[in-house]
Design a protein around this motif. Structure first.
Motif, PDB file in Angstrom:
ATOM      1  N   MET A   1     -11.124   0.499   7.962  1.00  0.00           N
ATOM      2  CA  MET A   1      -9.464   0.341   8.335  1.00  0.00           C
ATOM      3  C   MET A   1      -9.773   2.050   7.779  1.00  0.00           C
ATOM      4  O   MET A   1      -8.480   2.523   8.264  1.00  0.00           O
ATOM      5  CB  MET A   1      -8.329  -0.325   6.945  1.00  0.00           C
ATOM      6  CG  MET A   1      -8.510  -1.496   7.388  1.00  0.00           C
ATOM      7  SD  MET A   1      -6.987  -1.614   8.503  1.00  0.00           S
ATOM      8  CE  MET A   1      -5.653  -1.501   7.468  1.00  0.00           C
TER       9      MET A   1
ATOM     10  N   VAL B   1      -8.535  -8.113   8.131  1.00  0.00           N
ATOM     11  CA  VAL B   1      -9.360  -9.425   8.503  1.00  0.00           C
ATOM     12  C   VAL B   1      -9.818 -10.100   7.755  1.00  0.00           C
ATOM     13  O   VAL B   1      -9.939 -10.608   8.548  1.00  0.00           O
ATOM     14  CB  VAL B   1     -11.188  -8.250   8.149  1.00  0.00           C
ATOM     15  CG1 VAL B   1     -11.704  -8.119   6.915  1.00  0.00           C
ATOM     16  CG2 VAL B   1     -11.699  -8.445   9.150  1.00  0.00           C
TER      17      VAL B   1
ATOM     18  N   ALA C   1      -6.244  -3.891  18.869  1.00  0.00           N
ATOM     19  CA  ALA C   1      -4.593  -3.451  17.937  1.00  0.00           C
ATOM     20  C   ALA C   1      -4.914  -4.194  16.797  1.00  0.00           C
ATOM     21  O   ALA C   1      -4.479  -3.958  15.360  1.00  0.00           O
ATOM     22  CB  ALA C   1      -3.849  -2.955  18.406  1.00  0.00           C
TER      23      ALA C   1
ATOM     24  N   ALA D   1      -4.789  -8.507  15.304  1.00  0.00           N
ATOM     25  CA  ALA D   1      -5.120  -9.750  15.623  1.00  0.00           C
ATOM     26  C   ALA D   1      -4.924 -10.740  16.531  1.00  0.00           C
ATOM     27  O   ALA D   1      -5.852 -11.709  17.061  1.00  0.00           O
ATOM     28  CB  ALA D   1      -4.654 -10.344  14.153  1.00  0.00           C
TER      29      ALA D   1
ATOM     30  N   GLY E   1       0.932  -1.306  -0.407  1.00  0.00           N
ATOM     31  CA  GLY E   1      -0.018   0.296   0.076  1.00  0.00           C
ATOM     32  C   GLY E   1       0.902   0.637   0.123  1.00  0.00           C
ATOM     33  O   GLY E   1       0.865   2.206  -0.556  1.00  0.00           O
TER      34      GLY E   1
HETATM   35  C1  B12 Z   1      -2.829  -1.372   1.015  1.00  0.00           C
HETATM   36  C2  B12 Z   1      -3.536  -0.027   1.636  1.00  0.00           C
HETATM   37  C3  B12 Z   1      -4.990  -0.055   0.664  1.00  0.00           C
HETATM   38  C4  B12 Z   1      -4.627  -0.319  -0.539  1.00  0.00           C
HETATM   39  C5  B12 Z   1      -6.332  -1.938  -0.235  1.00  0.00           C
HETATM   40  C6  B12 Z   1      -5.799  -3.290  -0.482  1.00  0.00           C
HETATM   41  C7  B12 Z   1      -6.850  -4.544  -0.112  1.00  0.00           C
HETATM   42  N1  B12 Z   1      -7.720  -4.723  -0.618  1.00  0.00           N
HETATM   43  O1  B12 Z   1      -6.708  -4.553   1.273  1.00  0.00           O
HETATM   44  C8  B12 Z   1      -4.864   0.623  -1.278  1.00  0.00           C
HETATM   45  C9  B12 Z   1      -3.832   0.520  -2.450  1.00  0.00           C
HETATM   46  C10 B12 Z   1      -5.454  -0.320  -2.825  1.00  0.00           C
HETATM   47  C11 B12 Z   1      -5.797   1.315  -0.709  1.00  0.00           C
HETATM   48  C12 B12 Z   1      -6.822   2.040  -1.344  1.00  0.00           C
HETATM   49  C13 B12 Z   1      -7.545   3.510   0.054  1.00  0.00           C
HETATM   50  N2  B12 Z   1      -6.318   3.349   0.932  1.00  0.00           N
HETATM   51 CO1  B12 Z   1      -5.828   2.561   1.928  1.00  0.00          CO
HETATM   52  N3  B12 Z   1      -4.004   1.859   2.686  1.00  0.00           N
HETATM   53  C14 B12 Z   1      -3.153   0.763   3.095  1.00  0.00           C
HETATM   54  C15 B12 Z   1      -1.895   0.574   3.498  1.00  0.00           C
HETATM   55  C16 B12 Z   1      -0.991   0.943   2.867  1.00  0.00           C
HETATM   56  C17 B12 Z   1      -1.869  -0.851   4.780  1.00  0.00           C
HETATM   57  C18 B12 Z   1      -2.983  -1.732   5.351  1.00  0.00           C
HETATM   58  C19 B12 Z   1      -2.839  -3.204   4.902  1.00  0.00           C
HETATM   59  O2  B12 Z   1      -3.346  -4.177   4.940  1.00  0.00           O
HETATM   60  N4  B12 Z   1      -2.139  -3.336   6.032  1.00  0.00           N
HETATM   61  C20 B12 Z   1      -1.346  -4.868   6.553  1.00  0.00           C
HETATM   62  C21 B12 Z   1      -2.428  -5.141   8.082  1.00  0.00           C
HETATM   63  C22 B12 Z   1      -2.430  -6.884   7.703  1.00  0.00           C
HETATM   64  O3  B12 Z   1      -2.080  -4.537   8.873  1.00  0.00           O
HETATM   65  P1  B12 Z   1      -2.595  -3.970   9.922  1.00  0.00           P
HETATM   66  O4  B12 Z   1      -3.194  -2.616   9.623  1.00  0.00           O
HETATM   67  O5  B12 Z   1      -1.518  -4.007  11.232  1.00  0.00           O
HETATM   68  O6  B12 Z   1      -3.949  -5.502  10.505  1.00  0.00           O
HETATM   69  C23 B12 Z   1      -4.015  -5.730  12.349  1.00  0.00           C
HETATM   70  C24 B12 Z   1      -4.867  -4.485  11.905  1.00  0.00           C
HETATM   71  O7  B12 Z   1      -5.528  -3.605  11.131  1.00  0.00           O
HETATM   72  C25 B12 Z   1      -6.221  -4.986  12.773  1.00  0.00           C
HETATM   73  N5  B12 Z   1      -7.652  -5.339  12.255  1.00  0.00           N
HETATM   74  C26 B12 Z   1      -7.914  -4.918  11.392  1.00  0.00           C
HETATM   75  N6  B12 Z   1      -9.531  -4.947  11.060  1.00  0.00           N
HETATM   76  C27 B12 Z   1      -9.920  -5.742  12.395  1.00  0.00           C
HETATM   77  C28 B12 Z   1     -10.920  -6.549  12.934  1.00  0.00           C
HETATM   78  C29 B12 Z   1     -10.720  -6.278  14.203  1.00  0.00           C
HETATM   79  C30 B12 Z   1     -12.160  -7.083  14.882  1.00  0.00           C
HETATM   80  C31 B12 Z   1      -9.832  -6.223  14.576  1.00  0.00           C
HETATM   81  C32 B12 Z   1      -9.963  -7.040  16.397  1.00  0.00           C
HETATM   82  C33 B12 Z   1      -8.794  -6.210  14.264  1.00  0.00           C
HETATM   83  C34 B12 Z   1      -8.432  -5.593  13.091  1.00  0.00           C
HETATM   84  O8  B12 Z   1      -5.889  -7.073  12.397  1.00  0.00           O
HETATM   85  C35 B12 Z   1      -4.840  -6.749  12.026  1.00  0.00           C
HETATM   86  C36 B12 Z   1      -3.890  -7.697  11.269  1.00  0.00           C
HETATM   87  O9  B12 Z   1      -2.998  -7.604  12.623  1.00  0.00           O
HETATM   88  C37 B12 Z   1      -3.104   1.520   5.072  1.00  0.00           C
HETATM   89  C38 B12 Z   1      -2.181   2.322   5.761  1.00  0.00           C
HETATM   90  C39 B12 Z   1      -1.032   1.109   7.095  1.00  0.00           C
HETATM   91  N7  B12 Z   1       0.089   0.929   7.415  1.00  0.00           N
HETATM   92  O10 B12 Z   1      -1.931   0.514   7.487  1.00  0.00           O
HETATM   93  C40 B12 Z   1      -3.682   2.509   3.950  1.00  0.00           C
HETATM   94  C41 B12 Z   1      -4.497   3.529   4.514  1.00  0.00           C
HETATM   95  C42 B12 Z   1      -5.779   1.806   5.701  1.00  0.00           C
HETATM   96  N8  B12 Z   1      -5.298   3.759   3.323  1.00  0.00           N
HETATM   97  C43 B12 Z   1      -6.256   4.534   3.730  1.00  0.00           C
HETATM   98  C44 B12 Z   1      -6.653   5.386   2.915  1.00  0.00           C
HETATM   99  C45 B12 Z   1      -7.101   6.388   3.026  1.00  0.00           C
HETATM  100  C46 B12 Z   1      -7.282   4.215   1.574  1.00  0.00           C
HETATM  101  C47 B12 Z   1      -7.546   5.839   0.391  1.00  0.00           C
HETATM  102  C48 B12 Z   1      -8.905   5.582   0.587  1.00  0.00           C
HETATM  103  C49 B12 Z   1      -6.995   5.915  -0.692  1.00  0.00           C
HETATM  104  C50 B12 Z   1      -7.561   6.854  -2.310  1.00  0.00           C
HETATM  105  N9  B12 Z   1      -7.364   8.126  -1.981  1.00  0.00           N
HETATM  106  O11 B12 Z   1      -8.015   6.093  -2.704  1.00  0.00           O
HETATM  107  C51 B12 Z   1      -8.272   3.776  -0.019  1.00  0.00           C
HETATM  108  C52 B12 Z   1     -10.162   3.988   0.207  1.00  0.00           C
HETATM  109  C53 B12 Z   1     -10.144   1.970  -0.513  1.00  0.00           C
HETATM  110  C54 B12 Z   1     -11.716   1.523   0.619  1.00  0.00           C
HETATM  111  N10 B12 Z   1     -12.812   2.530   0.214  1.00  0.00           N
HETATM  112  O12 B12 Z   1     -11.419   1.159   1.799  1.00  0.00           O
HETATM  113  C55 B12 Z   1      -5.794   5.333   5.462  1.00  0.00           C
HETATM  114  C56 B12 Z   1      -7.643   5.117   5.664  1.00  0.00           C
HETATM  115  C57 B12 Z   1      -7.159   6.712   6.581  1.00  0.00           C
HETATM  116  C58 B12 Z   1      -7.426   6.836   7.592  1.00  0.00           C
HETATM  117  N11 B12 Z   1      -7.623   6.062   8.958  1.00  0.00           N
HETATM  118  O13 B12 Z   1      -8.966   6.590   7.685  1.00  0.00           O
HETATM  119  C59 B12 Z   1      -4.360   4.682   5.458  1.00  0.00           C
HETATM  120  C60 B12 Z   1      -4.562   4.489   6.644  1.00  0.00           C
HETATM  121  C61 B12 Z   1      -3.061   4.872   4.732  1.00  0.00           C
HETATM  122  C62 B12 Z   1      -2.408   6.434   5.572  1.00  0.00           C
HETATM  123  N12 B12 Z   1      -3.533   7.903   5.270  1.00  0.00           N
HETATM  124  O14 B12 Z   1      -2.076   6.168   6.426  1.00  0.00           O
HETATM  125  N13 B12 Z   1      -4.875   1.130   0.812  1.00  0.00           N
END
Ligand code: B12
Length: 345
Positions: free
Chosen positions: A160, A117, A206, A208, A63
């Motif tokens: 997210m 998720v 925070a 999984a 991402g």
């Molecule tokens: C990959 C990514 C994308 C990909 C998504 C691909 C896909 N199909 O999944 C793409 C490039 C398409 C994308 C698009 C967008 N994205 Co994006 N994306 C990311 C990114 C870089 C990584 C997310 C990710 O998958 N991480 C990997 C996971 C495994 O890590 P993790 O989050 O730590 O995972 C844990 C937790 O999230 C948690 N968790 C998740 N869900 C749940 C639920 C429960 C119940 C529990 C307990 C835990 C839990 O458990 C996970 C495992 O441990 C983040 C920034 C970041 N570094 O997080 C931005 C981010 C999420 N995106 C963001 C944005 C703004 C967008 C867009 C609007 C961009 C745009 N202008 O078009 C679009 C919107 C898409 C939509 N409508 O949903 C923002 C959201 C801001 C906010 N907080 O509101 C972020 C945070 C970037 C930023 N601003 O820094 N994105």
């Protein structure tokens, strides 16, 4: 005759492993990506660690490479699909008989970040839950119908992106009214899950691993009145949401007048400008809904960096915020939020 070539066991901390995996998903090389995760697993690395320490962090890099304009959206989609394939391959070789209870795992309406998720779902499955994984963007009413049909012990709701928080609120309220407690997660719920608490979720985690231990040790949570957090949003929020189409149409006209460079935009640039303006209005609405201006200012910071990476001149975003502000002069909270955003530029 098969020739057996011994190799030293693959380890997660092998130098170069995460770069190699990133390259494989970036090339859409499903075979190679599956081969890496299965080799790790064969070499004794627990599936949970492969998900949490390799597949998850690689997805964050994917991402970020998209945000930095180094990878196209097509390459990101291919990489995401490849990571999902690797995750599925790992899941297929780790069957655990459900022994804990049943949990529904879903993204809120309009939330398409599905991989985080999906990892949560697999982690819960490995911990003995029977998981109903509903995937991205589940409309609230359909979620509730599903709950009535399946009667789970918990709902795990992912958000997210903070623009989806009003929908998350509706879903949380509906699940709790149906008597099913909600654990929330994902970055959209804010630092430390602050917004999940405001929206009345029963718990937040925070990541999984934390969710797995929370659900294993202190579930179900003590019952609370489902109505306590039922109403948020005021006339300012309602105005912004109801008038979104006009805010965008008038905003695009004003943007064209104030920012002449737009006259030479092709259709694709026009579409993405309209999409960005849509994000301005949606993040503003979410900030108003929760009375949390940081939702908006963080969005402004991040959008500025994404636009910079795409060589969009910096005044464009400023003008974008101004043309929305000029349509909301009678709405003091919206004005204050937009001013806070402008001061971040
Ligand atoms: C990959 C990514 C994308 C990909 C998504 C691909 C896909 N199909 O999944 C793409 C490039 C398409 C994308 C698009 C967008 N994205 Co994006 N994306 C990311 C990114 C870089 C990584 C997310 C990710 O998958 N991480 C990997 C996971 C495994 O890590 P993790 O989050 O730590 O995972 C844990 C937790 O999230 C948690 N968790 C998740 N869900 C749940 C639920 C429960 C119940 C529990 C307990 C835990 C839990 O458990 C996970 C495992 O441990 C983040 C920034 C970041 N570094 O997080 C931005 C981010 C999420 N995106 C963001 C944005 C703004 C967008 C867009 C609007 C961009 C745009 N202008 O078009 C679009 C919107 C898409 C939509 N409508 O949903 C923002 C959201 C801001 C906010 N907080 O509101 C972020 C945070 C970037 C930023 N601003 O820094 N994105």
């Amino acid at each position: 005759m098969t020739v057996f070539t011994p190799h030293p066991p693959l380890r997660l901390d092998d130098p170069g492993l995460s770069e190699a995996f990133l390259r494989l998903v970036g090339d859409g090389d499903e075979f190679g990506a599956v081969e890496v995760v299965t080799a790790l697993h064969d070499d004794g690395v627990p599936a949970q660690r492969i998900m949490m320490e390799l597949i998850g962090p690689t997805q964050s890099r994917v991402g970020e490479l998209w945000a930095a304009n180094e990878w196209t959206i097509a390459r990101e989609h291919a990489a995401t699909a490849t990571a999902e394939r690797a995750l599925a391959a790992l899941a297929a070789r780790t069957q655990v008989r459900p022994a804990r209870g049943r949990i529904t795992v879903a993204c809120v309406d309009g939330e398409w970040h599905a991989l985080p998720v999906r990892i949560l779902a697999e982690m819960l499955r490995l911990d003995g839950w029977r998981v109903d994984f509903l995937g991205p963007s589940v409309p609230g009413p359909h979620l509730v119908t599903h709950l009535h049909q399946t009667g789970p012990d918990a709902v795990a709701l992912s958000c997210m992106i903070s623009t989806r928080l009003p929908r998350a609120h509706a879903a949380i309220t509906a699940c709790r009214s149906a008597g099913i407690p909600v654990i929330a997660g994902g970055r959209g719920f804010g630092p430390g899950g602050r917004y999940a608490q405001i929206l009345g979720a029963d718990a937040w985690a925070a990541g999984a691993e934390e969710a797995v231990s929370r659900l294993a040790s202190s579930w179900p949570p003590p019952p609370r009145d489902p109505q306590v957090h039922a109403y948020l949003g005021d006339d300012e929020y309602t105005h912004v949401v109801r008038h979104r189409p006009e805010l965008l149409t008038n905003g695009m006209k004003a943007l064209l007048a104030a920012y002449p460079a737009m006259a030479s935009y092709d259709d694709r640039q026009m579409d993405s400008t309209l999409e960005d303006m849509g994000h301005v209005v949606d993040f503003l609405a979410a900030a108003l809904y929760l009375t949390e201006p940081t939702i908006f200012t963080e969005f402004v910071d991040w959008t500025a960096s994404v636009l910079k990476a795409r060589n969009v001149p910096s005044p464009a975003l400023r003008v974008g915020l101004q043309v929305v502000r000029d349509q909301l002069t009678d709405y003091p909270r919206a004005l204050a939020t937009l001013h806070a955003g402008l001061s971040h530029l």
